[in-house]
Design a protein around this motif. Structure first.
Motif, PDB file in Angstrom:
ATOM      1  N   SER A  71      32.219  -1.360  14.202  1.00  0.00           N
ATOM      2  CA  SER A  71      31.703  -2.273  15.415  1.00  0.00           C
ATOM      3  C   SER A  71      31.804  -1.640  16.573  1.00  0.00           C
ATOM      4  CB  SER A  71      32.363  -3.402  15.331  1.00  0.00           C
ATOM      5  OG  SER A  71      33.817  -3.228  15.650  1.00  0.00           O
ATOM      6  N   PHE A  72      30.657  -1.880  17.534  1.00  0.00           N
ATOM      7  CA  PHE A  72      30.707  -1.085  18.761  1.00  0.00           C
ATOM      8  C   PHE A  72      30.729  -2.311  20.085  1.00  0.00           C
ATOM      9  CE2 PHE A  72      28.719   1.408  15.963  1.00  0.00           C
ATOM     10  CZ  PHE A  72      29.009   2.707  16.057  1.00  0.00           C
ATOM     11  N   ILE A 120      26.593  -2.984  25.458  1.00  0.00           N
ATOM     12  CA  ILE A 120      26.607  -3.434  26.892  1.00  0.00           C
ATOM     13  C   ILE A 120      25.295  -3.072  27.709  1.00  0.00           C
ATOM     14  CG2 ILE A 120      27.388  -4.078  29.279  1.00  0.00           C
ATOM     15  CD1 ILE A 120      30.024  -4.451  28.092  1.00  0.00           C
ATOM     16  N   GLU A 170      40.967  -3.292  14.967  1.00  0.00           N
ATOM     17  CA  GLU A 170      40.702  -2.236  16.191  1.00  0.00           C
ATOM     18  C   GLU A 170      41.718  -1.139  16.115  1.00  0.00           C
ATOM     19  OE1 GLU A 170      40.790  -4.599  19.746  1.00  0.00           O
ATOM     20  OE2 GLU A 170      40.523  -3.160  20.975  1.00  0.00           O
ATOM     21  N   ALA A 196      30.657  -5.636  18.374  1.00  0.00           N
ATOM     22  CA  ALA A 196      31.845  -6.353  18.645  1.00  0.00           C
ATOM     23  C   ALA A 196      31.926  -7.467  19.464  1.00  0.00           C
ATOM     24  CB  ALA A 196      32.956  -5.297  18.862  1.00  0.00           C
ATOM     25  N   VAL A 198      31.414  -1.878  23.740  1.00  0.00           N
ATOM     26  CA  VAL A 198      31.168  -1.306  25.254  1.00  0.00           C
ATOM     27  C   VAL A 198      29.710  -0.746  25.020  1.00  0.00           C
ATOM     28  CG1 VAL A 198      31.365   0.350  27.134  1.00  0.00           C
ATOM     29  CG2 VAL A 198      33.372  -1.051  26.491  1.00  0.00           C
ATOM     30  N   HIS A 232      39.819 -14.774  15.624  1.00  0.00           N
ATOM     31  CA  HIS A 232      40.281 -13.797  16.705  1.00  0.00           C
ATOM     32  C   HIS A 232      41.638 -13.751  16.432  1.00  0.00           C
ATOM     33  CE1 HIS A 232      41.018 -11.999  20.366  1.00  0.00           C
ATOM     34  NE2 HIS A 232      40.054 -12.368  21.212  1.00  0.00           N
ATOM     35  N   HIS A 250      43.939 -10.982  17.671  1.00  0.00           N
ATOM     36  CA  HIS A 250      44.420  -9.849  18.164  1.00  0.00           C
ATOM     37  C   HIS A 250      44.551 -10.073  19.642  1.00  0.00           C
ATOM     38  CE1 HIS A 250      40.749  -7.959  19.718  1.00  0.00           C
ATOM     39  NE2 HIS A 250      40.468  -8.791  19.329  1.00  0.00           N
ATOM     40  N   MET A 279      32.248  -9.691  22.650  1.00  0.00           N
ATOM     41  CA  MET A 279      32.603  -9.397  23.962  1.00  0.00           C
ATOM     42  C   MET A 279      32.560 -10.529  25.147  1.00  0.00           C
ATOM     43  SD  MET A 279      31.493  -5.248  24.801  1.00  0.00           S
ATOM     44  CE  MET A 279      29.683  -5.652  23.897  1.00  0.00           C
ATOM     45  N   THR A 280      33.743 -10.831  25.446  1.00  0.00           N
ATOM     46  CA  THR A 280      33.481 -11.959  26.566  1.00  0.00           C
ATOM     47  C   THR A 280      32.796 -11.525  27.738  1.00  0.00           C
ATOM     48  OG1 THR A 280      35.651 -12.719  25.882  1.00  0.00           O
ATOM     49  CG2 THR A 280      35.095 -13.193  28.188  1.00  0.00           C
ATOM     50  N   ARG A 281      31.699 -12.143  28.195  1.00  0.00           N
ATOM     51  CA  ARG A 281      30.792 -11.826  29.276  1.00  0.00           C
ATOM     52  C   ARG A 281      30.934 -13.000  30.474  1.00  0.00           C
ATOM     53  NH1 ARG A 281      27.437  -7.822  28.565  1.00  0.00           N
ATOM     54  NH2 ARG A 281      28.225  -7.567  30.763  1.00  0.00           N
ATOM     55  N   GLU A 302      31.111 -13.342  21.587  1.00  0.00           N
ATOM     56  CA  GLU A 302      32.215 -13.152  22.257  1.00  0.00           C
ATOM     57  C   GLU A 302      33.264 -14.443  21.746  1.00  0.00           C
ATOM     58  OE1 GLU A 302      28.833 -15.224  24.892  1.00  0.00           O
ATOM     59  OE2 GLU A 302      30.591 -15.619  26.091  1.00  0.00           O
ATOM     60  N   GLN A 334      33.014 -15.752  16.997  1.00  0.00           N
ATOM     61  CA  GLN A 334      34.283 -15.660  16.921  1.00  0.00           C
ATOM     62  C   GLN A 334      34.817 -16.695  17.603  1.00  0.00           C
ATOM     63  OE1 GLN A 334      36.211 -12.858  19.591  1.00  0.00           O
ATOM     64  NE2 GLN A 334      36.987 -11.563  17.860  1.00  0.00           N
ATOM     65  N   TYR A 384      31.077  -6.802  33.868  1.00  0.00           N
ATOM     66  CA  TYR A 384      31.251  -7.130  32.453  1.00  0.00           C
ATOM     67  C   TYR A 384      31.674  -8.668  32.312  1.00  0.00           C
ATOM     68  CZ  TYR A 384      32.254  -2.316  30.874  1.00  0.00           C
ATOM     69  OH  TYR A 384      32.100  -1.092  30.291  1.00  0.00           O
ATOM     70  N   TYR A 385      32.228  -9.357  33.465  1.00  0.00           N
ATOM     71  CA  TYR A 385      32.742 -10.543  33.087  1.00  0.00           C
ATOM     72  C   TYR A 385      31.770 -11.525  34.263  1.00  0.00           C
ATOM     73  CZ  TYR A 385      36.191  -8.395  30.681  1.00  0.00           C
ATOM     74  OH  TYR A 385      36.992  -7.581  29.840  1.00  0.00           O
TER      75      TYR A 385
HETATM   76  C1  FMN Z   1      33.803  -6.777  28.305  1.00  0.00           C
HETATM   77  C2  FMN Z   1      34.560  -7.035  27.133  1.00  0.00           C
HETATM   78  C3  FMN Z   1      35.044  -8.163  26.512  1.00  0.00           C
HETATM   79  C4  FMN Z   1      35.516  -8.422  25.398  1.00  0.00           C
HETATM   80  N1  FMN Z   1      36.011  -9.349  24.706  1.00  0.00           N
HETATM   81  C5  FMN Z   1      36.464  -9.455  23.450  1.00  0.00           C
HETATM   82  C6  FMN Z   1      36.394 -10.807  22.748  1.00  0.00           C
HETATM   83  O1  FMN Z   1      36.141 -12.025  23.329  1.00  0.00           O
HETATM   84  N2  FMN Z   1      36.785 -11.068  21.517  1.00  0.00           N
HETATM   85  C7  FMN Z   1      37.363  -9.917  21.179  1.00  0.00           C
HETATM   86  O2  FMN Z   1      37.716  -9.792  19.923  1.00  0.00           O
HETATM   87  N3  FMN Z   1      37.232  -8.677  21.345  1.00  0.00           N
HETATM   88  C8  FMN Z   1      36.895  -8.325  22.760  1.00  0.00           C
HETATM   89  N4  FMN Z   1      36.675  -7.180  23.202  1.00  0.00           N
HETATM   90  C9  FMN Z   1      37.172  -6.082  22.765  1.00  0.00           C
HETATM   91  C10 FMN Z   1      35.876  -5.474  21.798  1.00  0.00           C
HETATM   92  O3  FMN Z   1      35.506  -6.346  20.766  1.00  0.00           O
HETATM   93  C11 FMN Z   1      36.293  -3.884  21.227  1.00  0.00           C
HETATM   94  O4  FMN Z   1      37.435  -4.382  20.218  1.00  0.00           O
HETATM   95  C12 FMN Z   1      36.752  -3.032  22.293  1.00  0.00           C
HETATM   96  O5  FMN Z   1      35.658  -3.196  23.106  1.00  0.00           O
HETATM   97  C13 FMN Z   1      36.611  -1.766  21.569  1.00  0.00           C
HETATM   98  O6  FMN Z   1      35.605  -1.389  21.005  1.00  0.00           O
HETATM   99  P1  FMN Z   1      34.465  -0.276  21.840  1.00  0.00           P
HETATM  100  O7  FMN Z   1      35.411   0.903  21.961  1.00  0.00           O
HETATM  101  O8  FMN Z   1      33.313   0.106  20.820  1.00  0.00           O
HETATM  102  O9  FMN Z   1      34.048  -0.850  23.152  1.00  0.00           O
HETATM  103  C14 FMN Z   1      36.161  -7.004  24.766  1.00  0.00           C
HETATM  104  C15 FMN Z   1      35.577  -5.811  25.199  1.00  0.00           C
HETATM  105  C16 FMN Z   1      35.015  -5.580  26.254  1.00  0.00           C
HETATM  106  C17 FMN Z   1      34.621  -4.551  26.910  1.00  0.00           C
END
Ligand code: FMN
Length: 375
Positions: free
Chosen positions: A324-325, A330, A270, A26, A327, A178, A180, A28-30, A60, A103, A353-354
């Motif tokens: 999709s996964f 990471i 989600e 999934a 966390v 994106h 949501h 993830m903004t880092r 991300e 994304q 994380y960030y």
């Molecule tokens: C550090 C971090 C950054 C995230 N950044 C985004 C993002 O940029 N775009 C997005 O659609 N979701 C973002 N999410 C949400 C994840 O894509 C995902 O929907 C959410 O973590 C739930 O999935 P999980 O339980 O498997 O972690 C982020 C989640 C985390 C933990």
């Protein structure tokens, strides 16, 4: 490959792309695009390449234009330099046999003047979304924004198209919209943040118009089977005043019905992070993803809180096609191998994380590196 014990490890045909498994990383903004021009870096290429055994990687959230910025050190895809940076990432992932979608995001009113050279953020209406924006001085409260003119809305749609076009140049395999997490599209969908009186406000059809205008624009550049979209109709925290209301379910039923005609790569949904009892969407609480399956005919991707067992179970039931996964990826770059060999997962450190450069980013080891499985 048929692996009925673990459907997660089965191949999946996504349009003309063959995913080697159903484990999607999934977005993830880092926060590692630590340069003033928000260009993806070689470190980011290394991070994504480490995770290339996923059936599909979703990048991300990436800014589609300068006005869409709302979080520090997040890369864009609106300048030629950024496209060059993304080429490093896509090449590194492809070299490892992976697939990656970009994304495309716009934070709209949830930004802050600190990101916009002092200008006010803009969105559907001049209503403070009451969320927070991560600036170089930490989290700041959002402000009352400016209302976008119709001309600006049309330009924003064109910016999505240009960003999608840039994603082709950068070597991505597709794009995800994106839609949501309190971002611009959700700000249009929610009556709390959209009080417009023109064709983008009022009725469900009008508030959802921008979704389809953006999709229409993007599919002029990409085949629809290379375009996904991500929604979360039940987010309560982190979305400020954009909480589910009485129109949320009819709104998403309308959207899903229309999406059926688009032949998209997938719809990613989600799940609920909170108890929905007593909310206007409590009916979704039980068998959450089945509600979406009932209304959507295409490839459905489930997200939120899945682990190996729950993901295999929902795929086995046939409720969704992909999982999709976030966390778990990471701290487990080799999440797929860990599923394959039923290995323990490592835990991630939220503090990195960030931020933190390579720390908590590219320094998590694989099971091979840990000596748990042979090469
Ligand atoms: C550090 C971090 C950054 C995230 N950044 C985004 C993002 O940029 N775009 C997005 O659609 N979701 C973002 N999410 C949400 C994840 O894509 C995902 O929907 C959410 O973590 C739930 O999935 P999980 O339980 O498997 O972690 C982020 C989640 C985390 C933990």
């Amino acid at each position: 490959m048929k692996n009925t014990a673990q459907p997660l490890l089965e191949e999946y045909q996504l349009g003309d792309l063959t995913l080697k498994n159903r484990v999607v990383m999934a977005s993830m903004t880092r926060g590692r695009a630590t340069n003033a021009v928000l260009v993806p870096t070689p470190l980011m290429a290394e991070y994504y390449a480490q995770r290339a055994s996923a059936g599909l990687i979703l990048s991300e959230g990436t800014w589609v234009n300068r006005q869409s910025i709302g979080f520090i050190n997040v890369p864009g895809i609106y300048t030629p330099q950024q496209v060059e940076g993304w080429k490093l990432v896509t090449r590194a992932v492809h070299d490892k046999g992976g697939l990656i979608f970009s994304q495309l995001g716009h934070i709209g009113t949830a930004s802050h003047p600190d990101h916009l050279g002092g200008e006010l953020p803009a969105g559907p209406s001049a209503i403070n979304p009451q969320t927070k924006s991560f600036t170089s001085e930490g989290f700041k409260d959002t402000l009352t924004p400016r209302e976008l003119t119709i001309r600006e809305i049309k330009q924003t749609v064109q910016d999505y198209k240009q960003a999608a076009n840039n994603a082709t140049k950068a070597g991505f395999d597709g794009v995800e919209v994106h839609a949501h997490s309190g971002m611009l599209i959700q700000q249009f969908l929610s009556a709390a943040t959209n009080q417009r009186r023109d064709e983008y406000g009022g009725s469900i059809e009008n508030r959802a118009r921008i979704v389809f205008e953006i999709l229409e624009a993007i599919i002029k550049v990409w085949d629809s089977t290379r375009v996904g979209i991500k929604f979360n109709p039940v987010a309560i925290s982190n979305v400020g005043i954009m909480r589910p209301d009485e129109e949320t379910i009819p709104m998403y039923q309308y959207i899903l019905k229309k999406l059926n005609d688009y032949n998209l790569a997938y719809l990613q949904v989600e799940g609920p992070a909170e108890d929905l009892s007593g909310t206007p969407v409590q009916v979704l609480q039980v068998n959450y993803f089945s509600h979406f399956r009932k209304h959507y005919r295409g490839t459905l991707m489930a997200n939120l809180g899945f682990m190996q067992q729950t993901a295999n179970a929902i795929l086995q039931e046939g409720t969704v096609d992909l999982v999709s996964f976030g966390v778990p990826f990471i701290a487990n770059p080799d999440l797929v191998e860990r599923f394959k060999y039923n290995l323990r997962l490592s835990h991630s450190n939220r503090e990195t994380y960030y931020t933190g450069g390579e720390y908590g980013y590219t320094d998590y080891s694989s099971a091979v590196q840990e000596g748990v499985i042979g090469q």
